[in-house]
Design a protein around this motif. Structure first.
Motif, PDB file in Angstrom:
ATOM      1  N   GLU A 272       0.885  -1.082  -0.039  1.00  0.00           N
ATOM      2  CA  GLU A 272      -0.036  -0.116  -0.129  1.00  0.00           C
ATOM      3  C   GLU A 272       0.795   1.278  -0.096  1.00  0.00           C
ATOM      4  O   GLU A 272       0.529   2.325  -0.712  1.00  0.00           O
ATOM      5  CB  GLU A 272      -0.845  -0.082   1.228  1.00  0.00           C
ATOM      6  CG  GLU A 272      -2.055   1.174   1.152  1.00  0.00           C
ATOM      7  CD  GLU A 272      -2.754   0.839   2.492  1.00  0.00           C
ATOM      8  OE1 GLU A 272      -3.938   1.840   2.453  1.00  0.00           O
ATOM      9  OE2 GLU A 272      -2.674   0.228   3.326  1.00  0.00           O
ATOM     10  N   THR A 323       1.246   3.280  -7.903  1.00  0.00           N
ATOM     11  CA  THR A 323       1.030   3.249  -6.466  1.00  0.00           C
ATOM     12  C   THR A 323      -0.266   3.814  -5.979  1.00  0.00           C
ATOM     13  O   THR A 323      -1.117   2.952  -5.356  1.00  0.00           O
ATOM     14  CB  THR A 323       2.301   3.966  -5.453  1.00  0.00           C
ATOM     15  OG1 THR A 323       3.515   3.743  -5.650  1.00  0.00           O
ATOM     16  CG2 THR A 323       1.655   3.928  -4.162  1.00  0.00           C
ATOM     17  N   ASN A 324      -0.848   4.825  -6.631  1.00  0.00           N
ATOM     18  CA  ASN A 324      -2.041   5.388  -6.385  1.00  0.00           C
ATOM     19  C   ASN A 324      -3.081   4.256  -6.726  1.00  0.00           C
ATOM     20  O   ASN A 324      -4.084   4.041  -6.111  1.00  0.00           O
ATOM     21  CB  ASN A 324      -2.266   6.653  -7.096  1.00  0.00           C
ATOM     22  CG  ASN A 324      -1.385   7.799  -6.558  1.00  0.00           C
ATOM     23  OD1 ASN A 324      -1.166   7.637  -5.338  1.00  0.00           O
ATOM     24  ND2 ASN A 324      -1.156   8.868  -7.212  1.00  0.00           N
ATOM     25  N   GLU A 325      -3.002   3.945  -7.913  1.00  0.00           N
ATOM     26  CA  GLU A 325      -3.748   2.701  -8.293  1.00  0.00           C
ATOM     27  C   GLU A 325      -3.922   1.577  -7.432  1.00  0.00           C
ATOM     28  O   GLU A 325      -5.061   0.964  -7.236  1.00  0.00           O
ATOM     29  CB  GLU A 325      -3.665   2.394  -9.598  1.00  0.00           C
ATOM     30  CG  GLU A 325      -3.647   3.211 -10.887  1.00  0.00           C
ATOM     31  CD  GLU A 325      -2.788   4.265 -10.956  1.00  0.00           C
ATOM     32  OE1 GLU A 325      -2.815   5.295 -11.784  1.00  0.00           O
ATOM     33  OE2 GLU A 325      -1.682   4.384 -10.487  1.00  0.00           O
ATOM     34  N   ARG A 327      -3.191   1.581  -4.359  1.00  0.00           N
ATOM     35  CA  ARG A 327      -3.933   2.034  -2.913  1.00  0.00           C
ATOM     36  C   ARG A 327      -5.215   1.994  -3.350  1.00  0.00           C
ATOM     37  O   ARG A 327      -6.109   1.638  -2.323  1.00  0.00           O
ATOM     38  CB  ARG A 327      -3.481   3.405  -2.908  1.00  0.00           C
ATOM     39  CG  ARG A 327      -1.878   3.464  -1.997  1.00  0.00           C
ATOM     40  CD  ARG A 327      -1.452   4.599  -1.959  1.00  0.00           C
ATOM     41  NE  ARG A 327      -0.155   4.984  -1.362  1.00  0.00           N
ATOM     42  CZ  ARG A 327       0.887   6.026  -1.528  1.00  0.00           C
ATOM     43  NH1 ARG A 327       0.310   7.200  -1.749  1.00  0.00           N
ATOM     44  NH2 ARG A 327       1.826   5.952  -1.079  1.00  0.00           N
ATOM     45  N   SER A 328      -5.762   2.454  -4.409  1.00  0.00           N
ATOM     46  CA  SER A 328      -7.103   2.259  -4.554  1.00  0.00           C
ATOM     47  C   SER A 328      -7.832   1.186  -4.778  1.00  0.00           C
ATOM     48  O   SER A 328      -8.796   0.675  -4.266  1.00  0.00           O
ATOM     49  CB  SER A 328      -7.714   2.951  -6.049  1.00  0.00           C
ATOM     50  OG  SER A 328      -7.204   4.433  -5.978  1.00  0.00           O
TER      51      SER A 328
END
Length: 348
Positions: A272, A323-325, A327-328
């Motif tokens: 994450e 990384t953002n994806e 985490r989503s």
């Protein structure tokens, strides 16, 4: 149709041998029907277990062409077709004509259990391991009830899958974890363990989870090879039940409680944070328990030095571009898991 049966025969203190029997059988005959005919018509010394002949008792479990299953469940036509499909998939020329030779069916005793005679195995350890998980619903805190212990349809539905287990031993026979770790109780036992945990009438959940939270004999000893799910004749899916026990443990335990729990929670945290696992930190946080376990940290020394010497140690870490994806996705899974029965950590 003519079928050649190759049966692995063995006595307790002798090496296994292969004995061949040829029968003219119909495609609808079961393997158990054929074994009966071999015993009645050709060789009365052949030993195997049987009882109900209707996939209820589990007595006739054995390895048929390399997979553990029930002899009363598998019919000749389907088994021959399965073997032909496997051969065609492995052939360099998928379009070649079907082999006209007599089909062969190899029958062997179940694995992970000592042979008593021929296809009969000693299931003593199988039953002892089942007993070890204490798979009985406890109502000791309630004393003698004044009325029945009623369950809602939803509560009862949680028990449906594992309730179909007939304790045939097919999953135990194919269990890779059991083959290399004699302390592992086996998928059959842990599936029954989940049954006790899931039962709303049981009052020993915490005690049970403490027992099953074990790296050797408990749920963390499972290698997740999927064989138990693949061979179960009743679709109990023992590996899925083991995953549900892990879910209950992960729900109630912090990462400081045990290394297996910490392994899964730290893995998710690192992914994450950076999109994938930061290898520099993973072992230190899991084995070293966030630098609090001195013995664990010292155990990493020799491995770490070898990695440095061979230039395998990553001194830097570059987060994933997505990384953002990631985490989503993790957040989406957590939202779904809040409404389901299995957390993200138990899938890893």
């Amino acid at each position: 149709m003519q079928v050649l049966f190759k049966i692995i025969r063995q006595n307790p203190h002798s090496a296994p041998t292969v004995q061949e029997y040829q029968l003219d059988v119909s495609e609808g005959s079961t393997v158990l029907d054929c074994l009966n005919r071999i015993k009645w018509e050709q060789d009365g010394t052949l030993a195997f277990r049987k009882n109900c002949r209707n996939t209820i008792c589990g007595s006739c479990a054995m390895r048929i062409n390399g997979r553990s299953t029930l002899a009363c469940k598998e019919n000749i036509g389907a088994e021959v077709a399965r073997l032909q499909k496997i051969r065609q998939s492995q052939s360099s020329d998928p379009g070649q004509e079907t082999d006209d030779s007599i089909p062969e069916i190899t029958i062997a005793p179940m694995g992970n259990m000592p042979v008593i005679k021929d296809l009969v195995v000693d299931m003593t350890q199988f039953w002892e391991n089942l007993e070890a998980v204490d798979p009985y619903v406890s109502t000791r805190s309630r004393q003698v009830p004044e009325r029945e212990f009623l369950q809602s349809p939803e509560e009862r539905a949680r028990l449906d899958a594992v309730g179909n287990c007939i304790l045939c031993g097919a999953c135990y026979s194919e269990c890779n974890a059991r083959e290399v770790n004699p302390d592992f109780v086996g998928p059959h036992a842990l599936a029954k363990a989940y049954r006790a945990i899931a039962d709303s009438r049981d009052d020993r959940t915490e005690e049970r989870l403490n027992q099953y939270d074990n790296t050797q004999s408990g749920v963390w000893g499972c290698t997740r090879c999927y064989y138990c799910n693949a061979v179960c004749p009743m679709e109990v899916a023992p590996m899925d039940r083991i995953g549900q026990v892990k879910h209950e443990i992960l729900e109630r335990r912090d990462r400081d409680d045990s290394r297996p729990v910490r392994h899964r929670k730290v893995l998710v945290e690192l992914v994450e944070r950076g999109g994938w696992v930061d290898e520099r930190k993973f072992a230190l946080l899991v084995v070293g328990n966030f630098f609090r376990d001195l013995r664990g940290l010292l155990s990493l020394g020799p491995v770490g030095l070898q990695m440095v010497a061979h230039r395998k140690f990553p001194f830097t870490f570059e987060p994933s571009e997505g990384t953002n994806e990631v985490r989503s996705l993790i957040e989406a899974v957590r939202n779904v898991e809040s409404q389901s029965s299995e957390p993200i950590e138990s899938k890893l």
